[in-house]
Scaffold this active site. Structure first.
Site, PDB file in Angstrom:
ATOM      1  N   CYS B 164     -35.151  18.738  19.931  1.00 25.71           N
ATOM      2  CA  CYS B 164     -34.621  19.947  20.553  1.00 25.71           C
ATOM      3  C   CYS B 164     -33.129  19.855  20.845  1.00 25.71           C
ATOM      4  O   CYS B 164     -32.530  20.800  21.360  1.00 25.71           O
ATOM      5  CB  CYS B 164     -35.408  20.260  21.813  1.00 25.71           C
ATOM      6  SG  CYS B 164     -37.153  20.453  21.402  1.00 25.71           S
ATOM      7  N   HIS B 304     -30.028  23.298  29.434  1.00 18.34           N
ATOM      8  CA  HIS B 304     -31.097  23.154  28.434  1.00 18.34           C
ATOM      9  C   HIS B 304     -32.361  23.844  28.944  1.00 18.34           C
ATOM     10  O   HIS B 304     -33.074  24.485  28.171  1.00 18.34           O
ATOM     11  CB  HIS B 304     -31.354  21.664  28.181  1.00 18.34           C
ATOM     12  CG  HIS B 304     -32.426  21.394  27.183  1.00 18.34           C
ATOM     13  ND1 HIS B 304     -32.278  21.698  25.846  1.00 18.34           N
ATOM     14  CD2 HIS B 304     -33.671  20.854  27.302  1.00 18.34           C
ATOM     15  CE1 HIS B 304     -33.389  21.341  25.191  1.00 18.34           C
ATOM     16  NE2 HIS B 304     -34.238  20.843  26.053  1.00 18.34           N
ATOM     17  N   GLU B 315     -33.069  17.987  35.098  1.00 18.13           N
ATOM     18  CA  GLU B 315     -31.760  18.538  34.740  1.00 18.13           C
ATOM     19  C   GLU B 315     -31.046  19.097  35.974  1.00 18.13           C
ATOM     20  O   GLU B 315     -29.844  18.895  36.158  1.00 18.13           O
ATOM     21  CB  GLU B 315     -31.910  19.636  33.682  1.00 18.13           C
ATOM     22  CG  GLU B 315     -30.556  20.165  33.207  1.00 18.13           C
ATOM     23  CD  GLU B 315     -30.666  21.180  32.075  1.00 18.13           C
ATOM     24  OE1 GLU B 315     -31.779  21.653  31.787  1.00 18.13           O
ATOM     25  OE2 GLU B 315     -29.604  21.497  31.479  1.00 18.13           O
ATOM     26  N   LYS B 333     -32.935  30.189  27.634  1.00 12.23           N
ATOM     27  CA  LYS B 333     -34.321  30.150  27.138  1.00 12.23           C
ATOM     28  C   LYS B 333     -35.226  31.117  27.890  1.00 12.23           C
ATOM     29  O   LYS B 333     -36.299  31.461  27.411  1.00 12.23           O
ATOM     30  CB  LYS B 333     -34.863  28.726  27.182  1.00 12.23           C
ATOM     31  CG  LYS B 333     -34.179  27.815  26.141  1.00 12.23           C
ATOM     32  CD  LYS B 333     -34.781  26.423  26.103  1.00 12.23           C
ATOM     33  CE  LYS B 333     -34.072  25.536  25.091  1.00 12.23           C
ATOM     34  NZ  LYS B 333     -32.778  24.998  25.597  1.00 12.23           N
ATOM     35  N   HIS B 338     -37.756  28.847  23.358  1.00 13.26           N
ATOM     36  CA  HIS B 338     -37.213  27.565  22.899  1.00 13.26           C
ATOM     37  C   HIS B 338     -37.192  27.525  21.366  1.00 13.26           C
ATOM     38  O   HIS B 338     -38.242  27.453  20.736  1.00 13.26           O
ATOM     39  CB  HIS B 338     -38.053  26.423  23.466  1.00 13.26           C
ATOM     40  CG  HIS B 338     -37.401  25.078  23.325  1.00 13.26           C
ATOM     41  ND1 HIS B 338     -36.263  24.872  22.564  1.00 13.26           N
ATOM     42  CD2 HIS B 338     -37.725  23.875  23.857  1.00 13.26           C
ATOM     43  CE1 HIS B 338     -35.931  23.596  22.631  1.00 13.26           C
ATOM     44  NE2 HIS B 338     -36.798  22.966  23.402  1.00 13.26           N
ATOM     45  N   PHE B 397     -37.135  15.565  22.570  1.00 11.45           N
ATOM     46  CA  PHE B 397     -38.169  14.538  22.474  1.00 11.45           C
ATOM     47  C   PHE B 397     -37.565  13.343  21.740  1.00 11.45           C
ATOM     48  O   PHE B 397     -36.821  13.512  20.765  1.00 11.45           O
ATOM     49  CB  PHE B 397     -39.357  15.045  21.642  1.00 11.45           C
ATOM     50  CG  PHE B 397     -40.251  16.027  22.349  1.00 11.45           C
ATOM     51  CD1 PHE B 397     -40.088  16.321  23.697  1.00 11.45           C
ATOM     52  CD2 PHE B 397     -41.281  16.650  21.659  1.00 11.45           C
ATOM     53  CE1 PHE B 397     -40.931  17.228  24.336  1.00 11.45           C
ATOM     54  CE2 PHE B 397     -42.121  17.552  22.298  1.00 11.45           C
ATOM     55  CZ  PHE B 397     -41.948  17.834  23.629  1.00 11.45           C
TER      56      PHE B 397
END
Lengths: 92, 412
Positions: B164, B304, B315, B333, B338, B397
């Site tokens: 991502c 993010h 975050e 998002k 996403h 990931f």
């Protein structure tokens, strides 16, 4: 199941206009594989589509840049017919 | 920073669920209207909603004649976004020196739908039924190859995959290509069209997706106490990068400066973020120092924030710790879902637009911005703000952390 060269040609025509998004005006019986810019990858993909639609194994063997769509369709039609019928188709 | 090493963003192209094009996407994001909707392709699955490109999106612009048939949607989206970006930058690919043009595109998943279909054909009908187009369509580097073909790009090219964060990695690598003089122009971005029953089922099985079927448009709610996972999305964004001096000498509009990049790896867990965001914090600090700025110079954060409980919490903690002066925070998002490998590029493009237009889009579905967070989250309506420097976060990931620093082209 034997398929006539005309029926194969119609199938090729439809596949080239829909799946390959070629302009219908360019797809004529005397158009060659080279003129249509069908490369080896495109021919291999066309063979997979035709094999599926016609229920026989279609290969791109023997097809060159100068093969016309008419000739190509006739060759595929022969592959759909049992040996005796193929001779009959050739005689037509 | 000296101008000799400044890397300018001179063009943008975006295709997202928010709209077909950068302007349409920006409008939608600024309105804060979510795009998540029930998805007929996922009917019958435990998670049956996603964010899709708007109906009628043109994925064939910029494609060479007779090439559309052999391209996967993920390549088509990249070609179309690249076409828009190059046009926006005022470049003419017919006349550019292609050997001095590079391209780097992030793609995290590739055409998984094609692998899925061809695997079925192989098991049901045997090897002869497998399409010869399988690899040229499904490999994750092929969007790069197709854009290069369409635009005559003959310099360095590669696809980045940091899940991502892939789109952000692409921008970081592309900036390096310019700074090392490997080329003069680089297209950098990300593309992903991977909403397919297989990856959606797999993401759901690992507990990553929102299951808010009763409130689909509210499902992607970054930083909200109600968040329960992300919503799968698709899209592409491409930015044209060139050295600021080159852009100035050809009279191009410099939309923003890609002033710094920081990349680190958690080495903590395959998919879970480090609970205190250790790697993310280091990436943020490195990016700011790479831009020759201090934490207090950062006016805005494009987070993010995917709307997962653990990821957003980590975050938020990083932002409060590194940037305690309270820069504005947005999280696109909430509107766009996403987009995986495209997300970092889409968010970098949105950050450029925030800097350029002096406007911070609101976080969709975040009702109480103060709930449990020490952040200045923008909610409700877009907030005007003069932004000199902003950061865009991307985490993937694998423990990948990539932070980009973008600065105003006009603020010295």
């Amino acid at each position: 199941m034997p398929t006539s060269p005309e029926a194969v040609y119609r199938l090729v025509h439809d596949t080239l206009t829909t799946k390959f998004e070629l302009p219908a005006a360019e797809i004529r019986p005397d158009a060659t594989i080279g003129e249509l810019e069908l490369d080896s990858l495109a021919l291999a993909e066309l063979a997979v589509v035709l094999s599926e639609e016609l229920g026989v194994e279609v290969t791109e063997e023997g097809v060159t840049r100068t093969t016309t769509l008419d000739e190509f369709a006739a060759g595929v039609a022969r592959a759909t017919a049992p040996a005796g019928d193929a001779a009959a188709l050739d005689a037509q | 920073m000296n101008t000799a090493s400044a890397v300018a963003v001179t063009g943008l192209g975006m295709i997202t669920p928010g709209g077909d094009g950068a302007a349409a996407t920006w409008d939608r994001v600024c309105r804060g209207e979510p795009t998540a909707a029930p998805d007929p392709a996922l009917r019958g699955q435990p998670v049956d909603f996603s964010c899709r490109l708007p109906e009628g999106t043109d994925l064939n612009r910029g494609a060479l004649p007779r090439s559309a048939w052999r391209m996967s949607p993920v390549a088509k989206a990249a070609v179309s976004a690249s076409h828009d970006a190059v046009l926006d930058a005022g470049h003419e690919p017919k006349s550019w020196d292609g050997e001095r043009v590079g391209i780097v595109l992030g793609c995290g998943i590739g055409d998984v739908g094609l692998w899925h279909d061809q695997a079925s054909r192989l098991s049901e009908r045997g090897p002869a039924a497998v399409s010869p187009l399988t690899l040229p369509m499904a490999l994750a580097n092929m969007p790069v190859g197709e854009v290069a073909l369409a635009l005559g790009i003959r310099g360095p090219s590669l696809a980045t995959n940091t899940a991502c964060a892939s789109g952000a990695s692409a921008l970081a690598v592309a900036r390096g290509l310019l700074l090392s003089d490997a080329c003069d122009i680089v297209l950098a971005g990300g593309t992903e069209m991977a909403i397919d029953p297989l990856p959606v089922a797999a993401f759901h099985r690992m507990g990553a997706l929102s299951t808010r079927s009763h409130d689909v448009s509210g499902a992607s709610c970054p930083f909200s106490p109600e968040r329960d996972g992300f919503v799968a999305s698709e899209g592409a964004a491409v930015l044209v990068l060139e050295r600021a001096d080159d852009a100035a000498s050809r009279g191009a509009r410099c939309r923003a400066i890609l002033a710094g990049c920081g990349a680190t790896t958690d080495a903590h867990h395959p998919t879970a973020p480090h609970p205190e965001g250790r790697g993310a914090e280091q990436a943020l600090r490195r990016a700011i120092s790479d831009a020759e700025l201090g934490p207090g110079d950062i006016d805005h954060v494009n987070a993010h924030a995917t709307s997962t409980p653990a990821g957003d919490a980590a975050e938020a903690a990083v932002i409060s710790r590194v940037l305690p002066h309270g820069p504005t925070v947005t999280a696109p998002k909430g509107v766009l879902g996403h987009t995986f490998g495209a997300a970092g590029a889409i968010e970098a493009a949105l950050t450029v637009l925030s800097i350029e237009s002096g406007l911070v889009p609101p976080i969709a579905n975040l009702k109480d911005p103060t709930a449990g967070l020490d952040l200045d989250c923008v909610t409700g309506a877009a907030r005007p703000q003069q932004i000199r420097a902003a950061v865009s976060h991307s985490f993937g990931f694998g423990g990948h952390n990539v932070v980009l620093v973008l600065t105003s082209a006009t603020a010295g």
